[in-house]
Design a protein around this motif. Structure first.
Motif, PDB file in Angstrom:
ATOM      1  N   ASN A   1       0.821  -1.210   0.000  1.00  0.00           N
ATOM      2  CA  ASN A   1       0.000   0.000   0.000  1.00  0.00           C
ATOM      3  C   ASN A   1       0.854   1.259   0.000  1.00  0.00           C
ATOM      4  OD1 ASN A   1      -2.205  -1.655   0.020  1.00  0.00           O
ATOM      5  ND2 ASN A   1      -2.822  -1.229   2.127  1.00  0.00           N
TER       6      ASN A   1
ATOM      7  N   PHE B   1       0.956   4.201  -2.870  1.00  0.00           N
ATOM      8  CA  PHE B   1       0.781   5.618  -2.538  1.00  0.00           C
ATOM      9  C   PHE B   1       1.910   6.464  -3.110  1.00  0.00           C
ATOM     10  CE2 PHE B   1       1.791   9.158   0.351  1.00  0.00           C
ATOM     11  CZ  PHE B   1       0.610   9.899   0.255  1.00  0.00           C
TER      12      PHE B   1
ATOM     13  N   GLY C   1      -5.423   5.089   5.167  1.00  0.00           N
ATOM     14  CA  GLY C   1      -4.504   5.334   4.062  1.00  0.00           C
ATOM     15  C   GLY C   1      -3.240   6.026   4.505  1.00  0.00           C
TER      16      GLY C   1
END
Length: 388
Positions: free
Chosen positions: A13, A17, A66
């Protein structure tokens, strides 16, 4: 010492990003380009080296929802000659804005778990600065503007990094000098930033005004002369729209103050730090077209700033003492003291904390930081060793 659960970076992740491959992300972690902060802030990963065009001290924040990126404050280049530098760097705009460059240490402030977190230039979370930020700043700014990062200067005498009593501050205050967007690092235009900071009651660096390009060198020279007389540091010259890169310019008295501190701990201070300040004095003397009398005064001030603190340190070691720096901090939460002591020791500092004293509703702590390198080097000279 408090126990905190270990936080692992989600490699895939995080890579998505940052727009890189998972393999590249893994390499950054293995090479310790990206490392977690300590204790309860292990989900804040600081860049210890520049990578992916991201500067040292930037912080990657991992949350359940996130990621976000808190970019480091861009290095501001310095003008050696005001007139040519302003013409070269701001020649395409009509006016420049001039704000005060304060003598303290800068931090970035964000909100994490409904608490404010102060991140140092190197990307560490400082427990002391974080407590101060929580006390000094309106938290509603961060809930109402979650995509913004506040950049400011911590200044005052109760300062573990740059203690100064020149601003009439009792303990420590936070002065906003920039507000930027997360992830992109894009700054708010100067007057939009000042208006927003004023809305939330934030203290700000002083705005001297806005000046036409043609008159700016003379106006800023006058400001610098006045700043120098009262012992302040200098100015930052900015494009009001914050499109062009700002530049800074400092007073001679500030250069000499820096040198006095550096030469006290001469073996810790980098030669580039000392040399650059001497060079500034030469350029400023020429641009200001000083008389012989004014130049001699500058020479005496510069020379004394270099030699006197070094002489005092040499005598101190000769007499059996260690070269050390003294400073104080004030906190409301006693637990911050132990957290800050652990933080300083993790940074490799040889420090001693006094027993806290209650002053009003705060705890006052005296801290001594031993400058081991200068102490050991000076002692070696007294024992007859040669300089190499």
């Amino acid at each position: 010492m408090e126990n905190y659960p270990r936080t692992e970076l989600n490699i895939e992740n995080a890579a998505a990003f940052l727009g890189i491959s998972a393999q590249r992300m893994q390499e950054l972690m293995e090479r310790r380009v990206l490392v977690p902060n300590w204790n309860g802030y292990q989900h804040l990963f600081r860049f210890e080296h520049k990578a992916l065009h991201i500067d040292i001290g930037s912080v990657l924040v991992q949350r359940d929802k996130g990621f976000s990126l808190i970019l480091g404050f861009p290095k501001i280049k310095r003008a050696m000659l005001l007139g040519p530098a302003i013409k070269h760097n701001f020649g395409d705009i009509a006016k420049v804005a001039v704000e005060e460059k304060m003598n303290g240490y800068n931090v970035r402030v964000i909100s994490e778990d409904e608490k404010l977190v102060a991140i140092t230039r190197s990307g560490h979370v400082c427990p002391y600065s974080s407590e101060k930020a929580n006390d000094l700043l309106d938290h509603s700014f961060f809930t109402e503007n979650p995509q913004l990062v506040v950049y400011g200067e911590m200044a005052g005498p109760d300062n573990p990094y740059v203690p100064k009593e020149i601003y009439g501050i009792e303990s420590l205050e936070f002065f906003v000098f920039d507000i930027r967007h997360k992830d992109t690092g894009l700054p708010l235009p100067l007057y939009e930033r000042r208006s927003l900071a004023e809305k939330y009651g934030f203290r700000q660096v002083r705005l001297f005004g806005e000046f036409d390009i043609q008159e700016a060198p003379d106006m800023i020279t006058n400001i610098i002369r006045e700043i120098g007389r009262i012992g302040h540091e200098g100015v930052v010259i900015k494009d009001p729209k914050m499109v062009l890169q700002p530049m800074k310019y400092t007073a001679s008295q500030s250069n000499c103050s820096d040198l006095r501190h550096a030469m006290k701990v001469y073996n810790e201070s980098g030669r580039d730090f000392i040399f650059s300040r001497i060079v500034r004095e030469g350029f400023q003397s020429v641009e200001w077209n000083e008389s012989e009398e004014e130049f001699k005064k500058r020479c005496l001030q510069l020379g004394e700033s270099i030699l006197r603190p070094m002489k005092e340190s040499i005598i101190k070691v000769r007499d059996g003492d260690r070269v050390a720096e003294e400073f104080t901090i004030r906190v409301k939460d006693r637990a911050t003291i132990s957290r800050f002591e652990e933080y300083m020791r993790r940074l490799g500092m040889d420090i001693m904390f006094s027993e806290p004293k209650i002053v009003g509703n705060e705890y006052l702590v005296h801290i001594t930081k031993v400058n081991k390198s200068t102490s050991d080097k000076t002692l070696a000279m007294w024992e007859g060793q040669l300089w190499s």
